[in-house]
Design an enzyme around this catalytic site. Sequence first.
Site, mmCIF file in Angstrom:
data_model
loop_
_atom_site.group_PDB
_atom_site.id
_atom_site.type_symbol
_atom_site.label_atom_id
_atom_site.label_comp_id
_atom_site.label_asym_id
_atom_site.label_seq_id
_atom_site.Cartn_x
_atom_site.Cartn_y
_atom_site.Cartn_z
ATOM 1 N N VAL A 105 75.388 57.164 40.774
ATOM 2 C CA VAL A 105 76.567 58.124 40.777
ATOM 3 C C VAL A 105 76.256 59.243 39.795
ATOM 4 O O VAL A 105 76.330 60.434 40.081
ATOM 5 C CB VAL A 105 77.587 57.578 40.609
ATOM 6 C CG1 VAL A 105 79.076 58.658 40.468
ATOM 7 C CG2 VAL A 105 78.353 56.682 41.845
ATOM 8 N N THR A 108 73.424 61.452 40.872
ATOM 9 C CA THR A 108 73.698 62.354 41.884
ATOM 10 C C THR A 108 74.766 63.235 41.728
ATOM 11 O O THR A 108 74.743 64.529 42.346
ATOM 12 C CB THR A 108 74.260 61.509 43.265
ATOM 13 O OG1 THR A 108 73.446 60.509 43.671
ATOM 14 C CG2 THR A 108 74.656 62.377 44.474
ATOM 15 N N GLU A 109 76.036 63.049 40.851
ATOM 16 C CA GLU A 109 76.643 64.104 40.532
ATOM 17 C C GLU A 109 76.269 64.964 39.469
ATOM 18 O O GLU A 109 76.542 66.346 39.825
ATOM 19 C CB GLU A 109 78.082 63.402 39.836
ATOM 20 C CG GLU A 109 78.862 62.457 40.910
ATOM 21 C CD GLU A 109 79.730 63.220 41.751
ATOM 22 O OE1 GLU A 109 79.882 64.241 41.305
ATOM 23 O OE2 GLU A 109 80.321 62.796 42.728
ATOM 24 N N SER A 110 75.409 64.705 38.589
ATOM 25 C CA SER A 110 75.304 65.653 37.438
ATOM 26 C C SER A 110 73.909 65.626 37.073
ATOM 27 O O SER A 110 73.560 66.384 36.149
ATOM 28 C CB SER A 110 75.982 65.265 36.040
ATOM 29 O OG SER A 110 75.750 63.842 35.687
ATOM 30 N N TYR A 205 76.825 62.495 51.221
ATOM 31 C CA TYR A 205 76.965 62.264 49.857
ATOM 32 C C TYR A 205 76.808 60.564 49.713
ATOM 33 O O TYR A 205 75.984 60.341 48.696
ATOM 34 C CB TYR A 205 78.255 62.698 49.232
ATOM 35 C CG TYR A 205 78.588 62.313 47.665
ATOM 36 C CD1 TYR A 205 77.958 62.777 46.627
ATOM 37 C CD2 TYR A 205 79.503 61.086 47.715
ATOM 38 C CE1 TYR A 205 78.370 62.263 45.411
ATOM 39 C CE2 TYR A 205 79.582 60.594 46.268
ATOM 40 C CZ TYR A 205 79.129 61.120 45.239
ATOM 41 O OH TYR A 205 79.496 60.605 43.994
#
Length: 238
Positions: A105, A108-110, A205
Amino acid sequence: MKSWAVALMMMAGVGSGSVAHAFQPYIPGGKTSEMRELRAKLAEQEDHLARLEREAELYAEAEVLGIANAVQASQLPERQQRRLAMAIVREARANGVDPLLVVAVIRTESSFNNYAVSHVGAMGLMQVMPDTGTYLADKAGFKLQRSTNLFDSELNVELGTAYLANLISRFGTPERALVAYNAGPTLARKILAQTDIRERFMAGYPAKVMREFRRLKTQNTTRELTQLDSRKVAKGPG
């Protein structure tokens, strides 16, 4: 009074409670504030040692899982990287989530950018929205105080992992929970209720996070097998 008279009085008082009590041995600090302070310091040292032992266990697990290497992408100071690696393992275990899913996560997010801010205002490693962070902090029993605290890597992981675990519990599977993590729970229910929209969204996503998760799991398995082979070679035949 002569010395022989004193000796007789002392011998006569051996059986007497008051005299016997008067001649009990003195233990320095036995029942004083000094002893209480000493015991408090000893307890504090024991807690400190237990904390260090626990941190060593967390970091050892982070190294085995490859998380210690993954957090280097954050480019945080080395000490903060160590604490971040431990936080990922600690919070994942506390919430019943695979630590490598948390890493997936974050990537993928940051991409491990500790100071990332999205166009909608999500902040930090796990891209926590300030309102969500405030709610999660209240639920955990403390105040977020200000939204910039979400740039604290350990706090961001604590809140983000708790949120992810909550969504998995509410939506049933990691994939469906990731829809809610990305779109928000309210919109996620609408997305998941419509087959065509659900399939398109799930292919975006959630699929990206799960691919990264599976890649990390495969990497970890390969690393474990390599280490096992190395140990066998080092041990030799028999």
